[in-house]
Write a protein that holds these residues in place. Structure first.
Motif, PDB file in Angstrom:
ATOM      1  N   GLY A 195       0.700  -1.210   0.084  1.00  0.00           N
ATOM      2  CA  GLY A 195       0.084  -0.061  -0.013  1.00  0.00           C
ATOM      3  C   GLY A 195       0.749   1.185   0.085  1.00  0.00           C
ATOM      4  O   GLY A 195       2.015   1.301  -0.253  1.00  0.00           O
ATOM      5  N   THR A 196       0.097   2.337   0.232  1.00  0.00           N
ATOM      6  CA  THR A 196       0.925   3.615   0.151  1.00  0.00           C
ATOM      7  C   THR A 196       0.006   4.570   1.385  1.00  0.00           C
ATOM      8  O   THR A 196      -0.739   4.184   2.057  1.00  0.00           O
ATOM      9  N   PHE A 197       0.956   5.700   1.786  1.00  0.00           N
ATOM     10  CA  PHE A 197       0.167   6.533   2.791  1.00  0.00           C
ATOM     11  C   PHE A 197       0.825   7.835   2.326  1.00  0.00           C
ATOM     12  O   PHE A 197       1.849   7.983   1.509  1.00  0.00           O
ATOM     13  N   GLN A 198       0.312   8.823   2.945  1.00  0.00           N
ATOM     14  CA  GLN A 198       0.626  10.306   2.495  1.00  0.00           C
ATOM     15  C   GLN A 198       1.172  11.074   3.613  1.00  0.00           C
ATOM     16  O   GLN A 198       0.451  10.804   4.871  1.00  0.00           O
ATOM     17  N   PHE A 199       1.726  12.206   3.567  1.00  0.00           N
ATOM     18  CA  PHE A 199       2.061  13.348   4.396  1.00  0.00           C
ATOM     19  C   PHE A 199       2.281  14.543   3.870  1.00  0.00           C
ATOM     20  O   PHE A 199       2.529  14.622   2.371  1.00  0.00           O
ATOM     21  N   GLU A 200       1.943  15.655   4.553  1.00  0.00           N
ATOM     22  CA  GLU A 200       2.245  17.061   3.983  1.00  0.00           C
ATOM     23  C   GLU A 200       3.461  17.469   4.244  1.00  0.00           C
ATOM     24  O   GLU A 200       3.941  17.413   5.427  1.00  0.00           O
ATOM     25  N   TYR A 201       4.305  18.144   3.441  1.00  0.00           N
ATOM     26  CA  TYR A 201       5.365  18.974   3.579  1.00  0.00           C
ATOM     27  C   TYR A 201       5.421  20.380   2.620  1.00  0.00           C
ATOM     28  O   TYR A 201       5.429  20.100   1.488  1.00  0.00           O
ATOM     29  N   ARG A 202       5.599  21.393   3.573  1.00  0.00           N
ATOM     30  CA  ARG A 202       5.779  22.756   2.920  1.00  0.00           C
ATOM     31  C   ARG A 202       4.457  22.956   1.686  1.00  0.00           C
ATOM     32  O   ARG A 202       4.891  23.285   0.559  1.00  0.00           O
ATOM     33  N   GLY A 203       3.441  22.421   2.279  1.00  0.00           N
ATOM     34  CA  GLY A 203       2.194  22.577   1.424  1.00  0.00           C
ATOM     35  C   GLY A 203       2.150  21.490   0.123  1.00  0.00           C
ATOM     36  O   GLY A 203       0.954  21.562  -0.511  1.00  0.00           O
ATOM     37  N   ALA A 204       2.837  20.637   0.020  1.00  0.00           N
ATOM     38  CA  ALA A 204       2.836  19.492  -0.880  1.00  0.00           C
ATOM     39  C   ALA A 204       2.357  18.372  -0.242  1.00  0.00           C
ATOM     40  O   ALA A 204       2.676  18.154   0.939  1.00  0.00           O
ATOM     41  N   THR A 205       1.661  17.418  -0.767  1.00  0.00           N
ATOM     42  CA  THR A 205       1.354  16.123  -0.362  1.00  0.00           C
ATOM     43  C   THR A 205       2.385  15.027  -1.008  1.00  0.00           C
ATOM     44  O   THR A 205       2.462  14.824  -2.090  1.00  0.00           O
ATOM     45  N   ILE A 206       3.017  14.432   0.060  1.00  0.00           N
ATOM     46  CA  ILE A 206       4.038  13.442  -0.356  1.00  0.00           C
ATOM     47  C   ILE A 206       3.201  11.925  -0.308  1.00  0.00           C
ATOM     48  O   ILE A 206       2.903  11.822   0.716  1.00  0.00           O
ATOM     49  N   ILE A 207       3.736  11.114  -1.530  1.00  0.00           N
ATOM     50  CA  ILE A 207       3.126   9.876  -1.239  1.00  0.00           C
ATOM     51  C   ILE A 207       4.343   8.804  -1.134  1.00  0.00           C
ATOM     52  O   ILE A 207       5.113   8.994  -1.788  1.00  0.00           O
ATOM     53  N   LYS A 208       4.168   8.073  -0.044  1.00  0.00           N
ATOM     54  CA  LYS A 208       5.221   6.903   0.338  1.00  0.00           C
ATOM     55  C   LYS A 208       4.598   5.648   0.105  1.00  0.00           C
ATOM     56  O   LYS A 208       3.606   5.510   0.688  1.00  0.00           O
ATOM     57  N   LYS A 209       5.161   4.637  -0.296  1.00  0.00           N
ATOM     58  CA  LYS A 209       5.066   3.249  -0.404  1.00  0.00           C
ATOM     59  C   LYS A 209       5.581   2.468   0.660  1.00  0.00           C
ATOM     60  O   LYS A 209       6.423   2.681   1.251  1.00  0.00           O
ATOM     61  N   PHE A 210       4.502   1.144   1.054  1.00  0.00           N
ATOM     62  CA  PHE A 210       5.098   0.318   1.833  1.00  0.00           C
ATOM     63  C   PHE A 210       4.923  -0.977   1.459  1.00  0.00           C
ATOM     64  O   PHE A 210       3.801  -1.263   0.664  1.00  0.00           O
ATOM     65  N   PHE A 211       5.425  -2.028   2.051  1.00  0.00           N
ATOM     66  CA  PHE A 211       5.223  -3.510   1.791  1.00  0.00           C
ATOM     67  C   PHE A 211       5.588  -4.396   2.982  1.00  0.00           C
ATOM     68  O   PHE A 211       6.564  -4.162   3.542  1.00  0.00           O
ATOM     69  N   ALA A 212       4.599  -5.240   3.270  1.00  0.00           N
ATOM     70  CA  ALA A 212       4.841  -6.053   4.475  1.00  0.00           C
ATOM     71  C   ALA A 212       4.616  -7.506   3.907  1.00  0.00           C
ATOM     72  O   ALA A 212       3.263  -7.936   3.800  1.00  0.00           O
ATOM     73  N   PRO A 213       5.530  -8.660   3.839  1.00  0.00           N
ATOM     74  CA  PRO A 213       5.375  -9.768   3.539  1.00  0.00           C
ATOM     75  C   PRO A 213       4.565 -10.525   4.898  1.00  0.00           C
ATOM     76  O   PRO A 213       5.038 -10.192   5.906  1.00  0.00           O
ATOM     77  N   ILE A 214       3.639 -11.662   4.633  1.00  0.00           N
ATOM     78  CA  ILE A 214       2.844 -12.241   5.859  1.00  0.00           C
ATOM     79  C   ILE A 214       3.322 -13.505   5.855  1.00  0.00           C
ATOM     80  O   ILE A 214       3.625 -14.253   5.055  1.00  0.00           O
ATOM     81  N   HIS A 215       3.701 -14.010   7.302  1.00  0.00           N
ATOM     82  CA  HIS A 215       4.165 -15.149   7.479  1.00  0.00           C
ATOM     83  C   HIS A 215       2.833 -16.156   8.026  1.00  0.00           C
ATOM     84  O   HIS A 215       1.956 -15.863   8.729  1.00  0.00           O
ATOM     85  N   TYR A 216       2.683 -17.340   7.555  1.00  0.00           N
ATOM     86  CA  TYR A 216       1.414 -18.226   7.873  1.00  0.00           C
ATOM     87  C   TYR A 216       1.946 -19.625   8.132  1.00  0.00           C
ATOM     88  O   TYR A 216       2.728 -20.367   7.369  1.00  0.00           O
ATOM     89  N   ASP A 217       1.578 -20.132   9.362  1.00  0.00           N
ATOM     90  CA  ASP A 217       2.104 -21.442   9.858  1.00  0.00           C
ATOM     91  C   ASP A 217       0.655 -22.484   9.635  1.00  0.00           C
ATOM     92  O   ASP A 217      -0.399 -22.379  10.237  1.00  0.00           O
ATOM     93  N   LYS A 218       0.667 -23.466   8.585  1.00  0.00           N
ATOM     94  CA  LYS A 218      -0.348 -24.159   8.428  1.00  0.00           C
ATOM     95  C   LYS A 218      -0.705 -25.021   9.530  1.00  0.00           C
ATOM     96  O   LYS A 218      -1.877 -25.496   9.625  1.00  0.00           O
ATOM     97  N   ASP A 219       0.085 -25.433  10.324  1.00  0.00           N
ATOM     98  CA  ASP A 219      -0.152 -26.489  11.408  1.00  0.00           C
ATOM     99  C   ASP A 219      -0.963 -25.829  12.461  1.00  0.00           C
ATOM    100  O   ASP A 219      -2.067 -26.340  12.686  1.00  0.00           O
TER     101      ASP A 219
END
Length: 234
Positions: A185-209
């Motif tokens: 996904g992405t999130f945003q923040f404001e800096y000196r009147g401008a809106t900046i978009i930043k990306k992020f990524f998070a892998p998820i672990h799954y234990d089937k047992d």
């Protein structure tokens, strides 16, 4: 000749270090917020409701309850968190447990509509199956505040409809080097009147047992992970 001297004096590693120091200075000064912290915790049981009632544990044997939390650890507000979440198991129920006052949170299945046309009739015989893919949207998250969502997951519906990905044409994704459970996904923040978009990524672990689910790491890019997007119909 001047260009050659500049390249010799200001090497690529040196310029990269300067860039990193500058970004760290901005981040530590609170100008660039850190990526919101994402976590998933699988409960060893079920939450007992506050109102009088009975939980039939035999009927809940297939279910797993998870706590999905997003926290802003930065000293500045973050805006418009928008994330696609591919869970290991289909989500059959979700409800909000905690959110700051005035904050809007949406957590809905991420589906594509089925478009029909022509003549005759089209009949839907039942509701869509529970989805593994959800879309999370948070309009703003103040500093040091979390949003927490509780979810129930179940594999029964997919097993009843023989939709397991352990065998069949999609098995290579589950048994190979691909990543099929993640948050992107992405999130945003404001800096000196401008809106900046930043990306992020998070892998998820799954234990089937144990069917336990957890976030492995949160990062600014995909890196060496090989995510595979699933598209579901409604």
């Amino acid at each position: 000749m001047r260009g050659s001297k500049d390249e010799a004096q200001y090497t690529v590693p040196m310029l990269f270090d300067w860039k990193q120091v500058h970004e760290d200075w901005l981040r530590n000064g609170g100008i660039v917020p850190a990526i919101p912290e994402f976590s998933i915790k699988t409960l060893n049981g079920f939450t007992l409701p506050d109102v009088p009632g009975t939980i039939a544990l035999k009927e809940c044997k297939d279910l797993r309850e998870h706590r999905f939390q997003i926290r802003n650890n930065s000293p500045t507000v973050v805006l418009m968190i928008d994330a696609k979440i591919q869970m290991p198991e289909p989500i059959v129920a979700a409800w909000g447990r905690e959110r700051p006052a005035g904050v809007t949170v949406e957590f809905q299945p991420d589906r594509q509509d089925i478009i029909v046309s022509g003549t005759g009739k089209v009949t839907r015989n039942g509701p869509p199956l529970a989805s593994k893919v959800f879309r999370l949207r948070i309009d703003r998250l103040p500093p040091a505040h979390p949003v927490e969502i509780a979810v129930y997951t179940s594999v029964k519906a997919h097993e009843d409809h023989d939709l397991s990905f352990d065998t069949g044409p999609f098995a290579e994704f589950y048994n190979g080097d691909y990543l099929i459970h993640f948050i992107d996904g992405t999130f945003q923040f404001e800096y000196r009147g401008a809106t900046i978009i930043k990306k992020f990524f998070a892998p998820i672990h799954y234990d089937k047992d144990t069917r336990a689910t957890s976030v492995i790491e949160i990062r600014e890019d995909i890196g060496d992970w090989k995510p595979v997007d699933f598209t579901l119909m409604s």
